[in-house]
Motif scaffolding. Sequence first.
Motif, mmCIF file in Angstrom:
data_model
loop_
_atom_site.group_PDB
_atom_site.id
_atom_site.type_symbol
_atom_site.label_atom_id
_atom_site.label_comp_id
_atom_site.label_asym_id
_atom_site.label_seq_id
_atom_site.Cartn_x
_atom_site.Cartn_y
_atom_site.Cartn_z
ATOM 1 N N LEU A 5 1.005 -1.004 0.017
ATOM 2 C CA LEU A 5 -0.039 0.107 0.136
ATOM 3 C C LEU A 5 0.923 1.125 0.055
ATOM 4 O O LEU A 5 1.677 1.483 0.990
ATOM 5 C CB LEU A 5 -0.957 -0.032 1.220
ATOM 6 N N VAL A 6 0.700 2.041 -0.996
ATOM 7 C CA VAL A 6 1.515 3.390 -1.131
ATOM 8 C C VAL A 6 0.357 4.458 -1.105
ATOM 9 O O VAL A 6 -0.201 4.489 -2.001
ATOM 10 C CB VAL A 6 2.587 3.237 -2.439
ATOM 11 N N ARG A 7 0.653 5.343 -0.191
ATOM 12 C CA ARG A 7 -0.437 6.687 -0.398
ATOM 13 C C ARG A 7 0.267 7.860 -0.833
ATOM 14 O O ARG A 7 1.586 7.862 -0.983
ATOM 15 C CB ARG A 7 -0.558 6.979 1.090
ATOM 16 N N PHE A 8 -0.305 8.356 -1.729
ATOM 17 C CA PHE A 8 0.088 9.430 -2.703
ATOM 18 C C PHE A 8 0.818 10.393 -1.693
ATOM 19 O O PHE A 8 1.862 10.850 -1.913
ATOM 20 C CB PHE A 8 -0.906 10.147 -3.356
ATOM 21 N N GLU A 9 0.159 10.749 -0.582
ATOM 22 C CA GLU A 9 0.860 11.836 0.190
ATOM 23 C C GLU A 9 2.293 11.288 0.994
ATOM 24 O O GLU A 9 3.113 12.037 0.926
ATOM 25 C CB GLU A 9 -0.115 11.867 1.659
ATOM 26 N N GLU A 10 2.631 10.001 1.241
ATOM 27 C CA GLU A 10 3.796 9.602 1.541
ATOM 28 C C GLU A 10 4.827 9.533 0.394
ATOM 29 O O GLU A 10 6.019 10.000 0.352
ATOM 30 C CB GLU A 10 3.573 8.048 2.075
ATOM 31 N N LEU A 11 4.310 9.237 -0.811
ATOM 32 C CA LEU A 11 5.174 9.328 -2.074
ATOM 33 C C LEU A 11 5.656 10.882 -2.239
ATOM 34 O O LEU A 11 6.851 11.270 -2.762
ATOM 35 C CB LEU A 11 4.547 8.911 -3.396
ATOM 36 N N LYS A 12 4.661 11.902 -2.146
ATOM 37 C CA LYS A 12 5.036 13.390 -2.195
ATOM 38 C C LYS A 12 5.821 13.543 -1.327
ATOM 39 O O LYS A 12 6.782 14.706 -1.384
ATOM 40 C CB LYS A 12 3.847 14.229 -2.371
ATOM 41 N N ARG A 13 5.653 13.136 0.188
ATOM 42 C CA ARG A 13 6.511 13.833 1.166
ATOM 43 C C ARG A 13 7.989 13.294 1.267
ATOM 44 O O ARG A 13 8.827 14.044 1.239
ATOM 45 C CB ARG A 13 5.848 13.331 2.564
ATOM 46 N N ASP A 14 8.157 12.093 0.650
ATOM 47 C CA ASP A 14 9.707 11.319 0.722
ATOM 48 C C ASP A 14 9.679 10.394 -0.353
ATOM 49 O O ASP A 14 9.854 9.183 -0.124
ATOM 50 C CB ASP A 14 9.855 10.630 2.017
ATOM 51 N N PRO A 15 9.838 11.046 -1.647
ATOM 52 C CA PRO A 15 10.016 10.102 -2.780
ATOM 53 C C PRO A 15 10.698 9.195 -2.963
ATOM 54 O O PRO A 15 10.641 7.916 -3.273
ATOM 55 C CB PRO A 15 9.858 11.116 -4.204
ATOM 56 N N SER A 16 12.066 9.450 -2.403
ATOM 57 C CA SER A 16 13.232 8.515 -2.577
ATOM 58 C C SER A 16 13.059 7.277 -1.625
ATOM 59 O O SER A 16 13.268 6.382 -2.005
ATOM 60 C CB SER A 16 14.642 9.178 -2.438
ATOM 61 N N ARG A 17 12.554 7.607 -0.455
ATOM 62 C CA ARG A 17 12.284 6.188 0.606
ATOM 63 C C ARG A 17 11.213 5.391 -0.059
ATOM 64 O O ARG A 17 11.458 4.297 0.174
ATOM 65 C CB ARG A 17 11.968 7.117 1.797
ATOM 66 N N VAL A 18 10.034 6.211 -0.512
ATOM 67 C CA VAL A 18 9.018 5.254 -0.990
ATOM 68 C C VAL A 18 9.466 4.450 -2.296
ATOM 69 O O VAL A 18 9.261 3.181 -2.440
ATOM 70 C CB VAL A 18 7.777 5.938 -1.208
ATOM 71 N N ILE A 19 10.346 4.936 -3.264
ATOM 72 C CA ILE A 19 10.888 4.325 -4.423
ATOM 73 C C ILE A 19 11.571 3.206 -3.953
ATOM 74 O O ILE A 19 11.771 2.211 -4.357
ATOM 75 C CB ILE A 19 11.531 5.442 -5.694
ATOM 76 N N GLU A 20 12.311 3.627 -3.004
ATOM 77 C CA GLU A 20 13.335 2.361 -2.332
ATOM 78 C C GLU A 20 12.518 1.273 -1.719
ATOM 79 O O GLU A 20 12.818 0.057 -2.014
ATOM 80 C CB GLU A 20 14.440 2.956 -1.555
ATOM 81 N N GLN A 21 11.455 1.549 -1.134
ATOM 82 C CA GLN A 21 10.555 0.747 -0.664
ATOM 83 C C GLN A 21 9.899 -0.023 -1.553
ATOM 84 O O GLN A 21 9.895 -1.562 -1.587
ATOM 85 C CB GLN A 21 9.491 1.418 0.344
ATOM 86 N N ILE A 22 9.189 0.602 -2.799
ATOM 87 C CA ILE A 22 8.830 -0.281 -3.780
ATOM 88 C C ILE A 22 9.904 -1.281 -4.502
ATOM 89 O O ILE A 22 9.549 -2.579 -4.565
ATOM 90 C CB ILE A 22 8.217 0.642 -4.934
ATOM 91 N N ALA A 23 11.202 -0.747 -4.661
ATOM 92 C CA ALA A 23 11.988 -1.402 -5.211
ATOM 93 C C ALA A 23 12.257 -2.695 -4.402
ATOM 94 O O ALA A 23 12.530 -3.891 -4.902
ATOM 95 C CB ALA A 23 13.407 -0.612 -5.446
ATOM 96 N N THR A 24 12.413 -2.481 -3.159
ATOM 97 C CA THR A 24 12.933 -3.593 -2.196
ATOM 98 C C THR A 24 11.608 -4.649 -2.436
ATOM 99 O O THR A 24 11.771 -5.843 -2.410
ATOM 100 C CB THR A 24 13.047 -3.236 -0.698
ATOM 101 N N PHE A 25 10.412 -4.210 -2.372
ATOM 102 C CA PHE A 25 9.118 -5.143 -2.353
ATOM 103 C C PHE A 25 9.196 -5.780 -3.663
ATOM 104 O O PHE A 25 8.895 -7.031 -3.426
ATOM 105 C CB PHE A 25 7.815 -4.270 -2.293
ATOM 106 N N ILE A 26 9.555 -5.565 -4.822
ATOM 107 C CA ILE A 26 9.395 -6.181 -5.997
ATOM 108 C C ILE A 26 10.727 -7.126 -6.345
ATOM 109 O O ILE A 26 10.875 -7.521 -7.135
ATOM 110 C CB ILE A 26 9.163 -5.364 -7.225
ATOM 111 N N GLY A 27 11.593 -7.209 -5.145
ATOM 112 C CA GLY A 27 12.845 -7.654 -5.175
ATOM 113 C C GLY A 27 14.189 -7.175 -5.890
ATOM 114 O O GLY A 27 15.054 -8.135 -6.123
#
Length: 129
Positions: free
Chosen positions: A26-48
Amino acid sequence: GNVENGSYFDHVASWFKRVDDSDVLLVRFEELKRDPSRVIEQIATFIGMEDVTPTKIKNVMDLTSFERMKLADEQDMGLRFMRWLGVLRRAHVRQGEVGSVDGSRLTFSTEQLAALESLYREKLQPLGV
């Protein structure tokens, strides 16, 4: 609560029911806007993905910027045709900000707020959203 492809509340509820599934992030738009690099890293880790470097994260941020996405949305002939046909009501990429339309805050009438709050209580609050 009705958006282009149905009810926003039904959409959120359908995914929130699966929030604890191992194959759902679950990725909230607000989180992505607030800290994009952290969320992108989280997504990358999630997909392996391995070896997620700051350079790769910056590249993803550049490729998925609001400006790039808005331009792609405007230039996509399939989307333009669907808007011309009336299948799509408007551009998918609008303002790219949290809670704003063209730089101003969203405002709702008393009736609109009451309707949104009622839908929230009915569909999302029982799920703990």
